[in-house]
Motif scaffolding. Sequence first.
Motif, mmCIF file in Angstrom:
data_model
loop_
_atom_site.group_PDB
_atom_site.id
_atom_site.type_symbol
_atom_site.label_atom_id
_atom_site.label_comp_id
_atom_site.label_asym_id
_atom_site.label_seq_id
_atom_site.Cartn_x
_atom_site.Cartn_y
_atom_site.Cartn_z
ATOM 1 N N ILE A 1 7.374 -2.818 -7.502
ATOM 2 C CA ILE A 1 5.184 -2.818 -7.086
ATOM 3 C C ILE A 1 4.930 -3.615 -7.521
ATOM 4 O O ILE A 1 3.559 -4.014 -6.201
ATOM 5 N N ILE A 2 5.659 -4.832 -7.616
ATOM 6 C CA ILE A 2 4.690 -6.475 -7.196
ATOM 7 C C ILE A 2 4.636 -6.043 -6.018
ATOM 8 O O ILE A 2 3.707 -6.827 -4.781
ATOM 9 N N ALA A 3 6.099 -6.284 -4.758
ATOM 10 C CA ALA A 3 6.057 -6.096 -3.020
ATOM 11 C C ALA A 3 4.870 -5.751 -2.687
ATOM 12 O O ALA A 3 4.399 -5.778 -1.524
ATOM 13 N N THR A 4 4.877 -3.984 -3.208
ATOM 14 C CA THR A 4 3.901 -2.782 -2.326
ATOM 15 C C THR A 4 2.556 -3.884 -2.621
ATOM 16 O O THR A 4 1.663 -3.414 -1.595
ATOM 17 N N ASN A 5 2.289 -4.240 -3.767
ATOM 18 C CA ASN A 5 0.283 -4.309 -3.633
ATOM 19 C C ASN A 5 0.166 -5.973 -2.625
ATOM 20 O O ASN A 5 -0.242 -5.801 -2.450
ATOM 21 N N ARG A 6 2.006 -6.724 -2.477
ATOM 22 C CA ARG A 6 1.547 -7.978 -1.960
ATOM 23 C C ARG A 6 1.461 -7.867 -0.409
ATOM 24 O O ARG A 6 1.007 -8.273 0.335
ATOM 25 N N HIS A 7 2.249 -6.670 -0.148
ATOM 26 C CA HIS A 7 2.121 -6.536 1.202
ATOM 27 C C HIS A 7 1.599 -4.699 1.840
ATOM 28 O O HIS A 7 1.740 -5.030 3.029
ATOM 29 N N LEU A 8 2.134 -4.202 1.417
ATOM 30 C CA LEU A 8 1.752 -2.512 1.781
ATOM 31 C C LEU A 8 -0.327 -2.477 1.457
ATOM 32 O O LEU A 8 -0.251 -2.477 0.183
ATOM 33 N N SER A 9 -1.755 -2.523 2.386
ATOM 34 C CA SER A 9 -2.649 -2.305 2.121
ATOM 35 C C SER A 9 -2.806 -0.842 1.230
ATOM 36 O O SER A 9 -1.514 -0.212 1.889
ATOM 37 N N VAL A 10 -3.704 -1.037 0.662
ATOM 38 C CA VAL A 10 -4.152 0.477 0.426
ATOM 39 C C VAL A 10 -4.595 1.852 1.570
ATOM 40 O O VAL A 10 -4.354 2.752 0.779
ATOM 41 N N LEU A 11 -4.416 1.134 2.557
ATOM 42 C CA LEU A 11 -4.749 1.656 4.263
ATOM 43 C C LEU A 11 -3.228 1.899 4.563
ATOM 44 O O LEU A 11 -2.991 3.266 5.717
ATOM 45 N N HIS A 12 -2.235 1.775 3.920
ATOM 46 C CA HIS A 12 -0.782 1.990 4.672
ATOM 47 C C HIS A 12 -0.329 3.515 3.840
ATOM 48 O O HIS A 12 -0.700 3.528 2.597
ATOM 49 N N PRO A 13 0.698 4.122 4.700
ATOM 50 C CA PRO A 13 0.947 5.087 4.139
ATOM 51 C C PRO A 13 2.367 5.346 2.930
ATOM 52 O O PRO A 13 2.309 6.022 2.297
ATOM 53 N N VAL A 14 2.660 4.194 3.261
ATOM 54 C CA VAL A 14 3.987 4.188 2.312
ATOM 55 C C VAL A 14 3.300 3.333 0.462
ATOM 56 O O VAL A 14 3.912 4.193 -0.229
ATOM 57 N N HIS A 15 1.963 2.394 0.966
ATOM 58 C CA HIS A 15 1.400 2.619 -0.635
ATOM 59 C C HIS A 15 1.133 3.968 -0.781
ATOM 60 O O HIS A 15 1.328 3.978 -2.404
ATOM 61 N N ARG A 16 0.189 4.827 -0.212
ATOM 62 C CA ARG A 16 -0.569 5.825 -0.790
ATOM 63 C C ARG A 16 0.729 6.736 -1.382
ATOM 64 O O ARG A 16 0.456 7.680 -2.360
ATOM 65 N N LEU A 17 2.121 6.369 -0.684
ATOM 66 C CA LEU A 17 2.661 7.498 -1.513
ATOM 67 C C LEU A 17 3.936 7.053 -2.471
ATOM 68 O O LEU A 17 4.077 7.621 -3.478
ATOM 69 N N LEU A 18 3.933 5.810 -2.950
ATOM 70 C CA LEU A 18 4.608 5.237 -3.814
ATOM 71 C C LEU A 18 3.692 4.435 -4.912
ATOM 72 O O LEU A 18 3.903 5.072 -5.862
ATOM 73 N N HIS A 19 2.385 4.380 -4.794
ATOM 74 C CA HIS A 19 1.595 4.080 -5.704
ATOM 75 C C HIS A 19 0.955 4.539 -6.705
ATOM 76 O O HIS A 19 1.442 4.806 -8.041
ATOM 77 N N PRO A 20 1.321 6.263 -6.811
ATOM 78 C CA PRO A 20 1.618 6.743 -8.487
ATOM 79 C C PRO A 20 1.991 6.223 -8.983
ATOM 80 O O PRO A 20 2.293 6.567 -9.708
ATOM 81 N N HIS A 21 3.323 6.227 -8.419
ATOM 82 C CA HIS A 21 4.863 6.116 -8.877
ATOM 83 C C HIS A 21 4.847 4.818 -10.070
ATOM 84 O O HIS A 21 5.766 4.476 -10.206
ATOM 85 N N PHE A 22 3.877 4.046 -9.563
ATOM 86 C CA PHE A 22 4.019 2.952 -10.489
ATOM 87 C C PHE A 22 2.956 1.995 -11.529
ATOM 88 O O PHE A 22 2.614 1.425 -11.655
ATOM 89 N N ARG A 23 1.721 3.655 -11.963
ATOM 90 C CA ARG A 23 0.204 3.696 -12.465
ATOM 91 C C ARG A 23 1.541 3.120 -14.518
ATOM 92 O O ARG A 23 2.283 3.574 -14.875
ATOM 93 N N ASP A 24 0.602 2.060 -14.977
ATOM 94 C CA ASP A 24 0.948 1.201 -16.321
ATOM 95 C C ASP A 24 2.343 0.375 -16.382
ATOM 96 O O ASP A 24 2.695 0.138 -17.381
ATOM 97 N N THR A 25 3.400 0.933 -15.109
ATOM 98 C CA THR A 25 4.567 0.141 -15.383
ATOM 99 C C THR A 25 4.882 -1.210 -15.697
ATOM 100 O O THR A 25 5.406 -1.959 -16.575
ATOM 101 N N MET A 26 3.443 -2.021 -15.040
ATOM 102 C CA MET A 26 3.866 -3.234 -15.057
ATOM 103 C C MET A 26 3.197 -4.124 -16.563
ATOM 104 O O MET A 26 3.043 -4.704 -17.120
ATOM 105 N N ASN A 27 2.658 -2.805 -17.332
ATOM 106 C CA ASN A 27 1.540 -4.071 -18.656
ATOM 107 C C ASN A 27 2.706 -3.601 -19.454
ATOM 108 O O ASN A 27 2.808 -3.640 -20.257
ATOM 109 N N LEU A 28 2.670 -1.966 -19.269
ATOM 110 C CA LEU A 28 4.485 -1.175 -19.763
ATOM 111 C C LEU A 28 5.370 -2.595 -20.403
ATOM 112 O O LEU A 28 5.880 -2.702 -21.979
ATOM 113 N N ASN A 29 5.961 -2.972 -19.145
ATOM 114 C CA ASN A 29 7.134 -4.477 -18.699
ATOM 115 C C ASN A 29 6.809 -5.228 -19.933
ATOM 116 O O ASN A 29 7.530 -5.720 -20.283
#
Length: 859
Positions: A532-560
């Motif tokens: 989650i951290i690396a995706t937000n640091r290095h993959l722009s929201v315009l990046h296809p892999v960011h768009r693919l993975l971002h929904p699978h990171f919702r709320d996890t950092m806060n929960l942890n």
Amino acid sequence: MSGKIGDAISDQDAKTIKIKGRVVVMKKNVLAFNDFNSSFVDTFDELVGTRVCFQLIGSQHPDPSGSKGKLGSPAYLEDWIATITVINPGESAFDITFDWDEAHGVPGAFVIKNFYDSEFYLKTLTLLDVPGNGDIQFICNSWVYPVDKYTMDRVFFSNNTYLPSETPGPLIGYREEELANLRGSGTGMRLEWDRVYDYDFYNDLGDPDRNIKTARPVLGGSTEFPYPRRGRTGRPPTQTDPATESRLPRFVLDIYVPRDESFGHLKESDFLYFGLRALVQFLLPAFEAIFDSTPNEFDTFDDVLKLYEGGFKLPEGPLLDNIRKNIPPELLNELIRIDAQGFAKFPMPAVIKEDLTAWRTDEEFAREMLAGMNPVSIALLREYPPKSKLNVEVYGNQDSSITKFHIHNQLDGLTVDEAMETNRLFILDHHDALMPYLSRINASTKTIYATRTLLFLQNDGTLKPLVIELSLPHPEGDEYGAINKVYTPAAEGTVEGSIWQLAKAYVAVNDQGVHQLVSHWLNTHASIEPFIIATNRHLSVLHPVHRLLHPHFRDTMNLNASGRQILANAGGIIELTMFPGKYSMEMSSAVYKSWVFPEQALPADLIKRGMAIEDCNSPHGLRLLIEDYPYANDGLDIWSAIKTWVTEYCNLYYKTDDMVQNDNELQRWWTEVREVGHGDKKNEGWWPKMQTCQELIDSCTIIIWVASALHAAINFGQYEYAGYIPNRPTLSRRPMPEPDTPEYEELKTDPDGVFLKTITPQLTTLLDMATIEILATHPTDEVYLGQRDNPDWTKDTEALEAFERFNKKLEDVAKNIDDRNKDGKNKNRNGLVKIPYTLLYPTSEPGRTGKGIPNSISM
């Protein structure tokens, strides 16, 4: 002149047009249970005017003064649109009109400036009927703070998807600046409005300033205690230990995570946040008060049932008044059902709903290893007797004492060798992971064994437990090896049968701890956070892999973060309820030493455990050695659907391996995952090198599988099986009774009483039940696998079509699950307890349902 924005337009031909837009925002106090002190006003009237400024950014013609796209004229929110039917509860929409110079090209981003005195949640901006382009969508889903909180402008991009090399030139600078902003400087204490993603060790579990007994080792950054990284808060160190980060007060859950990672999509999604806080702040003291004047024991199984049927009385007085005053009624009714007389009760767990005693059978004990809440630990027995891999010089001889004599007459006429050769023997092995900690754990009031359980695959496809080995360290020192005792099944109603029931309970205690600390926390929650951290640091929201993975990171950092504050911390709920106690997180660190990223793939995991073999003629390319293995049957269907979706999606953007290798954002992302996020594993040769399309597909499939389906299979059955503590005890407090002792004589006359005095006591049971009920509950705003919270998440039609195929495939999986559960020959799917296996059913209703795969680790 064509009238289409984006066509070549000379400056003299350019003209200003008006572009209408719609902005959807959400009120701050809609996003929190009791945020009645919010400075955000109850109407949106004050947003209208010059308080919120929008400026569109052209994507085709850079500003002559620099390389970035031209900024349009400021535009402001207009009338509140109260009649739009698509707006969800708590959301409001505003008109906005932009004066747009066609010479700037198609708007590809916008800058927003909040001159208001409080933050608000910006959901979307939609530009309506843009000439030649139709509607243009900007999916924002972000908190926007006042301008004085930011050092850089807030920029949002349209739902176009671009690889770095394909990004329109005028947007490149904005893309790079946004990523730099998200990476931050790596220094200082993070503040609420910061949007910085950075790494830190697990150095926030202990509290040495409070008491030396609450000091804990730092996990991560050492060979002794390796661990995945967590999100950095930058809080100052403790006075006692500069390596340990200072902690917030016990009841405070406002731990820094990047603002958009915080809970609060709808009111109900804060159930976990406020539920955990209420549990620690109000309910734990109430539970403790109950047992101030009564023995902390269940005397009979009927006493346990009273927790569900009659309830238990909370003491009248200030404590109960405080609970009623401070816990919102909707939460109180769900968390603990307290009536007007102060009686509270829990819902009946599924494991005893149909049959009060089926959980005690050998059949159910074995079935739950395939279809219960921890179906990922059982393995094929590859050598007989089992051998230990612990260092002989440190731990002596830890090999099993089980012999062929113990099981030779239980194999349906087969010899042990024949059973081994035909892959009919299996093992649940919790010996090596636990043995190094037993001396320290058992120095307290607990008596924990390291266990090995052997099982036989019968002709009807079910497993039969054959033998249980309980092991303790040698009393003269660990280096002298293990003291092993071996137990075999015996008839119910005999003292030997009662001994066998206790042996199964010791195994269940082991499995429950491994489930919570390893299968659940380490292998899903903790291992995903670095991605989650690396995706937000290095993959722009315009990046296809960011768009693919971002929904699978919702709320996890806060929960942890909440988990580290009140669950996994020193003296937290896990240490109070789980047998390793203060060594809980340290034990999970020891297991992380053998964590391998490619083995988190379901097929690889099944092969590693010997539960499947490669077979190109079988579905999914695997043949299960236990044909009716519900977790694997359903899981492989889900895995295949995810992988097909990821393959189709990635192939839209990466046509060659060179495109993967030359994607600078992707390469930086993967390098940082390996070398920083999972930095204690950076020298392992098994990491995919991210040089091919297939490596990208495989890696993204694993990430999505772990964050969605694996977590669902591990998490959402917790209350249904462990909500009845005799079935899944978390502690064992007494040793196995030995002949010619008072305990053995007591076992003859009161076997149920001995069983209950051995396992988790009342107070710990209440705390454990309240916790797992919260964790196993779906909020009303959950987004499930195959769903997105906005249908316009991408502009790419082919990606949307592939996603729709994914959704249809998941519908087929759901039907297959229903059919399997109805098929009587699949005896492992319902069992004697009559719980259909639905933990990998893709969707669910809100609440505690025992099914549903959320996109992310959100509970």
